[in-house]
Write a protein that holds these residues in place. Sequence first.
Motif, PDB file in Angstrom:
ATOM      1  N   VAL A  91    -125.850   8.743  57.104  1.00 25.92           N
ATOM      2  CA  VAL A  91    -125.943   7.371  56.587  1.00 25.92           C
ATOM      3  C   VAL A  91    -126.495   7.380  55.156  1.00 25.92           C
ATOM      4  CG1 VAL A  91    -127.004   5.100  56.930  1.00 25.92           C
ATOM      5  CG2 VAL A  91    -126.189   6.405  58.896  1.00 25.92           C
ATOM      6  N   GLY A  92    -127.536   8.184  54.942  1.00 26.08           N
ATOM      7  CA  GLY A  92    -128.128   8.283  53.601  1.00 26.08           C
ATOM      8  C   GLY A  92    -127.126   8.806  52.585  1.00 26.08           C
ATOM      9  N   TRP A  93    -126.405   9.848  52.988  1.00 28.93           N
ATOM     10  CA  TRP A  93    -125.424  10.463  52.081  1.00 28.93           C
ATOM     11  C   TRP A  93    -124.292   9.485  51.770  1.00 28.93           C
ATOM     12  CZ3 TRP A  93    -126.046  14.363  49.051  1.00 28.93           C
ATOM     13  CH2 TRP A  93    -124.942  14.957  48.431  1.00 28.93           C
ATOM     14  N   LEU A  94    -123.861   8.772  52.807  1.00 25.86           N
ATOM     15  CA  LEU A  94    -122.800   7.783  52.611  1.00 25.86           C
ATOM     16  C   LEU A  94    -123.269   6.686  51.660  1.00 25.86           C
ATOM     17  CD1 LEU A  94    -120.001   6.609  53.409  1.00 25.86           C
ATOM     18  CD2 LEU A  94    -121.139   5.442  55.280  1.00 25.86           C
ATOM     19  N   MET A  95    -124.525   6.241  51.840  1.00 27.27           N
ATOM     20  CA  MET A  95    -125.064   5.170  50.982  1.00 27.27           C
ATOM     21  C   MET A  95    -125.120   5.635  49.523  1.00 27.27           C
ATOM     22  SD  MET A  95    -125.900   2.066  51.477  1.00 27.27           S
ATOM     23  CE  MET A  95    -126.701   1.583  52.977  1.00 27.27           C
ATOM     24  N   MET A  96    -125.493   6.903  49.309  1.00 25.49           N
ATOM     25  CA  MET A  96    -125.520   7.449  47.947  1.00 25.49           C
ATOM     26  C   MET A  96    -124.121   7.376  47.324  1.00 25.49           C
ATOM     27  SD  MET A  96    -128.453   8.706  46.795  1.00 25.49           S
ATOM     28  CE  MET A  96    -128.747  10.300  46.062  1.00 25.49           C
ATOM     29  N   ASN A  97    -123.101   7.681  48.128  1.00 26.33           N
ATOM     30  CA  ASN A  97    -121.731   7.685  47.601  1.00 26.33           C
ATOM     31  C   ASN A  97    -121.143   6.276  47.486  1.00 26.33           C
ATOM     32  OD1 ASN A  97    -120.882  10.569  47.150  1.00 26.33           O
ATOM     33  ND2 ASN A  97    -121.731  10.702  49.197  1.00 26.33           N
ATOM     34  N   LEU A  98    -121.563   5.395  48.416  1.00 23.24           N
ATOM     35  CA  LEU A  98    -121.104   3.998  48.325  1.00 23.24           C
ATOM     36  C   LEU A  98    -121.621   3.340  47.048  1.00 23.24           C
ATOM     37  CD1 LEU A  98    -121.543   2.574  51.952  1.00 23.24           C
ATOM     38  CD2 LEU A  98    -119.401   2.863  50.734  1.00 23.24           C
ATOM     39  N   SER A  99    -122.738   3.857  46.546  1.00 21.46           N
ATOM     40  CA  SER A  99    -123.339   3.266  45.350  1.00 21.46           C
ATOM     41  C   SER A  99    -122.436   3.395  44.117  1.00 21.46           C
ATOM     42  CB  SER A  99    -124.704   3.894  45.065  1.00 21.46           C
ATOM     43  OG  SER A  99    -124.543   5.223  44.642  1.00 21.46           O
ATOM     44  N   SER A 100    -121.392   4.230  44.222  1.00 19.79           N
ATOM     45  CA  SER A 100    -120.449   4.314  43.091  1.00 19.79           C
ATOM     46  C   SER A 100    -119.783   2.949  42.857  1.00 19.79           C
ATOM     47  CB  SER A 100    -119.394   5.396  43.336  1.00 19.79           C
ATOM     48  OG  SER A 100    -118.630   5.077  44.479  1.00 19.79           O
ATOM     49  N   GLY A 101    -119.820   2.102  43.886  1.00 21.71           N
ATOM     50  CA  GLY A 101    -119.296   0.737  43.739  1.00 21.71           C
ATOM     51  C   GLY A 101    -120.065  -0.051  42.689  1.00 21.71           C
ATOM     52  N   VAL A 102    -121.380   0.245  42.547  1.00 20.67           N
ATOM     53  CA  VAL A 102    -122.210  -0.446  41.555  1.00 20.67           C
ATOM     54  C   VAL A 102    -121.702  -0.131  40.146  1.00 20.67           C
ATOM     55  CG1 VAL A 102    -124.555  -0.629  40.602  1.00 20.67           C
ATOM     56  CG2 VAL A 102    -124.233  -0.451  43.066  1.00 20.67           C
ATOM     57  N   ALA A 103    -121.368   1.161  39.920  1.00 18.63           N
ATOM     58  CA  ALA A 103    -120.847   1.563  38.603  1.00 18.63           C
ATOM     59  C   ALA A 103    -119.493   0.908  38.329  1.00 18.63           C
ATOM     60  CB  ALA A 103    -120.722   3.080  38.541  1.00 18.63           C
ATOM     61  N   VAL A 104    -118.683   0.757  39.380  1.00 16.49           N
ATOM     62  CA  VAL A 104    -117.369   0.111  39.211  1.00 16.49           C
ATOM     63  C   VAL A 104    -117.556  -1.367  38.850  1.00 16.49           C
ATOM     64  CG1 VAL A 104    -115.192  -0.486  40.364  1.00 16.49           C
ATOM     65  CG2 VAL A 104    -116.225   1.740  40.784  1.00 16.49           C
ATOM     66  N   VAL A 105    -118.513  -2.027  39.530  1.00 19.94           N
ATOM     67  CA  VAL A 105    -118.806  -3.442  39.226  1.00 19.94           C
ATOM     68  C   VAL A 105    -119.302  -3.567  37.785  1.00 19.94           C
ATOM     69  CG1 VAL A 105    -120.333  -5.393  39.780  1.00 19.94           C
ATOM     70  CG2 VAL A 105    -119.265  -4.103  41.612  1.00 19.94           C
ATOM     71  N   ALA A 106    -120.197  -2.638  37.394  1.00 15.26           N
ATOM     72  CA  ALA A 106    -120.733  -2.665  36.023  1.00 15.26           C
ATOM     73  C   ALA A 106    -119.607  -2.480  34.998  1.00 15.26           C
ATOM     74  CB  ALA A 106    -121.789  -1.575  35.858  1.00 15.26           C
ATOM     75  N   SER A 107    -118.657  -1.593  35.323  1.00 12.12           N
ATOM     76  CA  SER A 107    -117.520  -1.365  34.417  1.00 12.12           C
ATOM     77  C   SER A 107    -116.673  -2.626  34.260  1.00 12.12           C
ATOM     78  CB  SER A 107    -116.614  -0.250  34.958  1.00 12.12           C
ATOM     79  OG  SER A 107    -117.254   0.973  34.871  1.00 12.12           O
ATOM     80  N   ILE A 108    -116.495  -3.325  35.374  1.00 10.52           N
ATOM     81  CA  ILE A 108    -115.699  -4.570  35.332  1.00 10.52           C
ATOM     82  C   ILE A 108    -116.426  -5.608  34.480  1.00 10.52           C
ATOM     83  CG2 ILE A 108    -114.863  -6.520  36.750  1.00 10.52           C
ATOM     84  CD1 ILE A 108    -114.406  -4.390  38.996  1.00 10.52           C
ATOM     85  N   TYR A 109    -117.759  -5.699  34.674  1.00  9.15           N
ATOM     86  CA  TYR A 109    -118.556  -6.704  33.967  1.00  9.15           C
ATOM     87  C   TYR A 109    -118.698  -6.369  32.478  1.00  9.15           C
ATOM     88  CZ  TYR A 109    -122.449  -9.815  32.885  1.00  9.15           C
ATOM     89  OH  TYR A 109    -123.254 -10.763  32.318  1.00  9.15           O
TER      90      TYR A 109
END
Lengths: 151, 139
Positions: A91-109
Amino acid sequence: MGLLFCFLGAISFGLLGSALKAAERKKANAAGLIVSMYAWPALIMLVRSLLLKSGGHIPGKVWATAVILGIGAAVASLAFQVSISIGKVTVGWLMMNLSSGVAVVASIYVYHEKLTLLKIVAFGLVVVSILFLCWGQVMERRTVSAATQGE
Amino acid sequence: MWFLLMLVMFLTNGMSAFGLKMIAAWGLPETVKYPYLATWYAGGLAAIALPMLLKGMRVGKTELFWGAVAGALSVGGQVAMAVALGSGLPGHVVFPIAIGGSIVVVALAGRLVFGERMNRHTVVGVALGSIAVVLLGVS
């Protein structure tokens, strides 16, 4: 050949997550482990930087960004290491990798990147996945607390 | 505590990878990434090491050993991805395989080596999350 290296990368990163869990089982101090984990690449990158021939001017904003985001990454690594002593490493490892979504959102913004249907689906799945992971954690706590009360 | 750790991890780790994109957008030479990464690692190192020093804590042999193993695996993964990208494979193939595959490896190790059992909700969350990670890599 390229695909082989893709899979080698997957195995290497997967073993990294597993090694961190193994360290936790060996009672390694979380902060000490992160310090050691960051010291090696810092040294390698420092040597690599010193070997560069072009020593052009690097703007201050590059240094500032590196320090701020490096601190953020270390805090994330520490949070991961502490979390796997409480919860599951998967779960921890998945959460670390899911966080790449934050960078994608930042790129869009920040860079006005296009919000495609694929990205919308991915973001939706990130949210639903996190909800299920949290739900799973709550259910597990209830099971543990019920078992403790039953004893 | 667990929820707070997950939130911190999600936000801080997510933003930490954004820096290389910013450098690319600033139009700086490719070689800037090495001093950038050296500073990035040093910044992270200092943020954790300084409070440790102030508390009089030391890094033991266990931490040094496992830290070196983790560092080597991290560098190995980065090199493997760089070689894969250098061979002409596009990023939307390399990243989903490398990142999605690592989740499978960790899930297998979690179950088979560390004996972690997941309830149904967590299994669904991991399955959906893995698909999301692959889609984020593809997009």
